[in-house]
Design a protein around this motif. Structure first.
Motif, PDB file in Angstrom:
ATOM      1  N   ILE A   1       0.836  -1.197   0.000  1.00  0.00           N
ATOM      2  CA  ILE A   1       0.000   0.000   0.000  1.00  0.00           C
ATOM      3  C   ILE A   1       0.874   1.251   0.000  1.00  0.00           C
ATOM      4  CG2 ILE A   1      -1.686   1.314   1.333  1.00  0.00           C
ATOM      5  CD1 ILE A   1      -2.818  -1.333   2.325  1.00  0.00           C
TER       6      ILE A   1
ATOM      7  N   GLN B   1       0.976   4.102  -2.833  1.00  0.00           N
ATOM      8  CA  GLN B   1       0.695   5.492  -2.473  1.00  0.00           C
ATOM      9  C   GLN B   1       1.822   6.426  -2.906  1.00  0.00           C
ATOM     10  OE1 GLN B   1      -2.132   6.960  -0.925  1.00  0.00           O
ATOM     11  NE2 GLN B   1      -0.982   8.718  -1.680  1.00  0.00           N
TER      12      GLN B   1
ATOM     13  N   VAL C   1      -3.325  13.531  -6.157  1.00  0.00           N
ATOM     14  CA  VAL C   1      -4.265  13.167  -5.099  1.00  0.00           C
ATOM     15  C   VAL C   1      -5.248  14.308  -4.856  1.00  0.00           C
ATOM     16  CG1 VAL C   1      -4.483  12.571  -2.660  1.00  0.00           C
ATOM     17  CG2 VAL C   1      -2.623  11.607  -4.013  1.00  0.00           C
TER      18      VAL C   1
ATOM     19  N   LEU D   1      -1.710  12.326   2.722  1.00  0.00           N
ATOM     20  CA  LEU D   1      -1.568  11.091   1.952  1.00  0.00           C
ATOM     21  C   LEU D   1      -0.227  11.023   1.220  1.00  0.00           C
ATOM     22  CD1 LEU D   1      -5.143  10.648   0.430  1.00  0.00           C
ATOM     23  CD2 LEU D   1      -4.066   9.275   2.220  1.00  0.00           C
ATOM     24  N   SER D   2       0.331  12.160   0.883  1.00  0.00           N
ATOM     25  CA  SER D   2       1.612  12.162   0.173  1.00  0.00           C
ATOM     26  C   SER D   2       2.813  12.044   1.120  1.00  0.00           C
ATOM     27  CB  SER D   2       1.750  13.438  -0.663  1.00  0.00           C
ATOM     28  OG  SER D   2       1.821  14.577   0.164  1.00  0.00           O
TER      29      SER D   2
ATOM     30  N   PRO E   1       3.561   7.798   3.688  1.00  0.00           N
ATOM     31  CA  PRO E   1       4.388   6.646   3.297  1.00  0.00           C
ATOM     32  C   PRO E   1       5.857   6.796   3.693  1.00  0.00           C
ATOM     33  CG  PRO E   1       2.915   7.264   1.509  1.00  0.00           C
ATOM     34  CD  PRO E   1       2.830   8.344   2.518  1.00  0.00           C
TER      35      PRO E   1
END
Length: 309
Positions: A136, A140, A148, A179-180, A183
């Protein structure tokens, strides 16, 4: 030693190795002072700003495009001049900086919470759990923040009215930036957790019957937070710059709600007509803010990375 004789937290920080290295780096001290002044002024904007850019009753269109006070045609009441709507540029920069810092801080906080949680789980349990989470993360990381933001923006526009979408603009940017960023945090925490879980103190906690949750929260988490602090500090500048980029492209904060990105976007429309102050001062503010955060991030990396000691 009695509690009265113990040095307080400030003195201990001042006398620590980190405090010594901080004092020995004039550039880092300058960056810290600039960052504290800028964030402090932004947080106190309602009290120190000469005007309220959100108060439409106080905005006069006849005051539009007034140059800075020291230029010909300037007005001492408007230190850095006004924009095309007649708003005081100094006040809008203060409020805009507050919005940009808020968006950056919340997005980084969400990214750290998600990244630390999934990184700890993946690194500690391994196996199938690790494989799923890391796949995931890999997926991502292939999507940039702008893509996004475009996706989330398109989805929200499809089932919201224009007014509702404007109210959700900050949420869209925060989610896109979080979200960026998460990870990177997850991968770093996973790697550190895989190292820490084989150490003696973790094995001792397992032997005495400590649960996995307690081991992760009380033993491993404090020992993996060093790299996370560095990533969070550096990505704070990335998030602020990302908000400015998205707002400049029209995907972020609406023009009626000042942020550094929207101010730069508005100023860019007037750069060839002579009103350059509308672009220069918000741009300088953004550059100083991001540069100060990055310099502090570099200092934290030098202090917390044992390979650089």
């Amino acid at each position: 030693m009695t509690p009265e004789q113990r040095p307080n937290l400030f003195l201990r920080a001042y006398d620590s190795d980190a405090g010594y290295k901080f004092r020995r780096s004039p550039l880092t001290v300058l960056a810290g002072l600039i960052l504290v002044l800028m964030i402090g002024a932004a947080m106190l904007a309602p009290w120190i700003a000469p005007f309220d850019p959100f108060d439409k009753a106080s905005i006069d269109l006849f005051n539009a495009l007034i140059p800075p006070a020291w230029q010909s045609g300037g007005d001492p009441a408007f230190l850095l001049g006004t924009d095309d709507q007649g708003r005081d540029l100094f006040s809008t920069i203060l409020y805009g900086t507050r919005t940009s810092v808020f968006v950056g801080a919340i997005s980084v906080a969400l990214a750290v919470c998600a990244g630390v949680t999934f990184g700890l789980i993946a690194g500690y349990f391994g196996g199938l759990v690790d494989a799923v989470i890391m796949r995931i993360v890999d997926i991502q990381m292939t999507f940039p923040a702008i893509m996004v933001a475009l996706l989330i923006d398109g989805v929200t526009r499809s089932f919201m009215t224009r007014d509702q979408h404007s109210e959700m603009a900050i949420v869209v940017i925060i989610i896109a930036m979080a979200l960026s960023i998460w990870p990177q945090v997850a991968r770093t925490v996973r790697a550190s957790t895989m190292v820490e879980k084989s150490r003696e103190y973790v094995l001792a906690a397992q032997v005495i019957g400590r649960g996995s949750g307690a081991i992760l929260a009380r033993h491993i988490l404090p020992n993996v937070m060093g790299p996370v602090l560095v990533i969070a500090t550096i990505n704070l500048g990335v998030a602020i710059l990302g908000e400015a980029t998205l707002s400049f492209l029209g995907l972020g904060i609406p023009a009626g709600e000042p942020s550094l990105g929207t101010l730069i976007r508005i100023g860019n429309d007037f750069i060839f007509s002579g009103e350059r102050w509308m672009l220069i001062y918000p741009g300088l503010t953004l550059a100083l803010l991001v540069l100060s955060v990055n310099l502090l991030g570099d200092w934290l990396r030098d202090v917390l990375d044992p390979k650089l000691r």
